[in-house]
Design a protein around this motif. Structure first.
Motif, PDB file in Angstrom:
ATOM      1  N   THR A   1       0.836  -1.201   0.000  1.00  0.00           N
ATOM      2  CA  THR A   1       0.000   0.000   0.000  1.00  0.00           C
ATOM      3  C   THR A   1       0.869   1.250   0.000  1.00  0.00           C
TER       4      THR A   1
ATOM      5  N   THR B   1      -3.473  -0.989  -4.270  1.00  0.00           N
ATOM      6  CA  THR B   1      -3.597  -1.907  -3.146  1.00  0.00           C
ATOM      7  C   THR B   1      -3.330  -3.312  -3.665  1.00  0.00           C
TER       8      THR B   1
ATOM      9  N   HIS C   1      -7.198   2.825   0.384  1.00  0.00           N
ATOM     10  CA  HIS C   1      -6.565   1.610   0.899  1.00  0.00           C
ATOM     11  C   HIS C   1      -7.380   1.041   2.063  1.00  0.00           C
TER      12      HIS C   1
ATOM     13  N   LYS D   1     -10.370  -0.822   0.590  1.00  0.00           N
ATOM     14  CA  LYS D   1     -10.149  -1.970  -0.283  1.00  0.00           C
ATOM     15  C   LYS D   1      -9.319  -3.094   0.311  1.00  0.00           C
ATOM     16  N   LEU D   2      -8.502  -2.823   1.324  1.00  0.00           N
ATOM     17  CA  LEU D   2      -7.508  -3.806   1.749  1.00  0.00           C
ATOM     18  C   LEU D   2      -8.127  -5.078   2.318  1.00  0.00           C
TER      19      LEU D   2
ATOM     20  N   ALA E   1      -0.544   6.096   3.408  1.00  0.00           N
ATOM     21  CA  ALA E   1      -0.822   4.847   2.706  1.00  0.00           C
ATOM     22  C   ALA E   1      -0.048   3.683   3.325  1.00  0.00           C
TER      23      ALA E   1
ATOM     24  N   GLY F   1      -1.401  -0.255   5.393  1.00  0.00           N
ATOM     25  CA  GLY F   1      -0.929  -1.626   5.218  1.00  0.00           C
ATOM     26  C   GLY F   1      -0.206  -2.163   6.432  1.00  0.00           C
TER      27      GLY F   1
END
Length: 342
Positions: free
Chosen positions: A8, A13, A51, A54-55, A87, A91
């Protein structure tokens, strides 16, 4: 060892599962290009929020495609830098939380090391790629030549002094009125251009050294475009002249780097590594020298989770991992990485 990889760092992503025994099990990628197109570039806050959205769905999707339950994971790898701090934190936060919940190790991966090692995942007729080799890392944010003595032992040979090659592609496309992201559009238009109709300089190839500079080339293109009739034919011819200049410059510097490193194996990675003409030029150069050149598949040239899962698996296998803190390193020198002892 089954490792979940999370990428990320910017506007994509990426999630993947890499098995050290079975290879890549599954991977998924979501691009934010449409989100940022309205602004003509990446908006960091919007990237971070996307992110977040969607992650987790991508993790579920990837595990399902791999035919695995989450508790079958043996480790988690995540991009900790370089990149956009917000970002990266998305992650890293998810990766660290998941590793803590599963009681498995997690490892922070250097984004550019992920790119550098991506070609090593590919099967070739010549056998697996192994160090030592010279790596050309060429993307929107980086243009570097690196001597790879072993995995985790890197020496910077040369780098860009201003725009990276991919950045120069994007900016040149924008000044000629091509849509965002401009680089792929410019490369596609160059296919229609007449070779030699416009010839631009090969920056910094008339002097010793392995550093790059593309800002002057971009200015040459701007002046040529402003003086032209700005037709579609001329746009294609200028695009071809620009692409030829970048490709030839990269090839000249790669050959010098191979000579400097005393090596005949070249690895190319990063988004610009998908460029068809660059691949053909470097392949021809390697064959002429009696060496070899390795590329990742085009889908793995841009940011992706597979490269992070693979790089992370190598480090987890070597016993390297992080504590439970959520930390990222937006600016991170790859030379500072510890070596991987196999």
């Amino acid at each position: 060892m089954k490792v979940l990889g999370i990428e990320t760092s910017c506007d994509e992503t990426g999630v993947a599962v890499y098995d050290t025994e079975a290879g890549l099990r599954a991977h998924a990628l979501y691009s934010q290009v449409a989100l940022h197109a309205e602004y003509g570039g990446v908006v960091p806050e919007l990237a971070s929020r996307d992110h977040v959205r969607k992650l987790l769905p991508l993790i579920r999707q990837t595990l399902a495609e791999a035919g695995m339950a989450v508790d079958e994971l043996d480790g988690v790898a995540y991009t900790a830098g370089p990149g956009l701090v917000g970002a990266l934190l998305v992650g890293a936060g998810v990766a660290r939380s998941l590793a803590w919940a599963l009681d498995v190790p997690a490892v922070a991966v250097h984004h550019m090391e992920g790119h550098l090692l991506a070609p090593l995942m590919e099967e070739t007729d010549e056998g697996p790629l192994e160090p030592p080799f010279v790596a050309l890392l060429v993307s929107g944010g980086h243009t570097q030549l690196v001597a790879v003595d072993a995995i985790g032992r890197y020496r910077l040979l040369g780098e860009t002094l201003d725009d990276a090659a991919g950045e120069a592609f994007d900016k040149t496309a924008k000044l000629m009125g091509l849509p965002y992201p401009g680089g792929p559009h410019l490369a596609a238009m160059a296919e229609q251009g007449t070779p030699g109709a416009y010839r631009f300089s090969r920056p910094m190839t008339d002097r010793p050294g392995l550093d790059f500079s593309f800002s002057g080339l971009k200015t040459q293109v701007l002046l040529a475009w402003q003086k032209s009739d700005q037709s579609d034919t001329t746009r294609a011819d200028i695009a071809r002249g620009f692409e030829d200049a970048v490709v030839e410059t990269l090839a000249i510097k790669c050959e010098r780097a191979l000579d400097a490193a005393g090596c005949e194996t070249l690895v190319v990675a990063g988004g610009v590594g998908a460029n068809r003409r660059l691949r053909a030029r470097l392949q021809a150069m390697a064959e002429q020298r009696g060496g070899r050149v390795g590329f990742p598949r085009p889908a793995f040239c841009t940011d992706n989770g597979a490269m992070i899962a693979f790089a992370g698996a190598l480090r987890l296998q070597a016993g390297q991992s992080e504590d439970a803190s959520v930390r990222v390193t937006p600016r991170w020198d790859m030379a500072s990485l510890p070596a991987v002892q196999s």
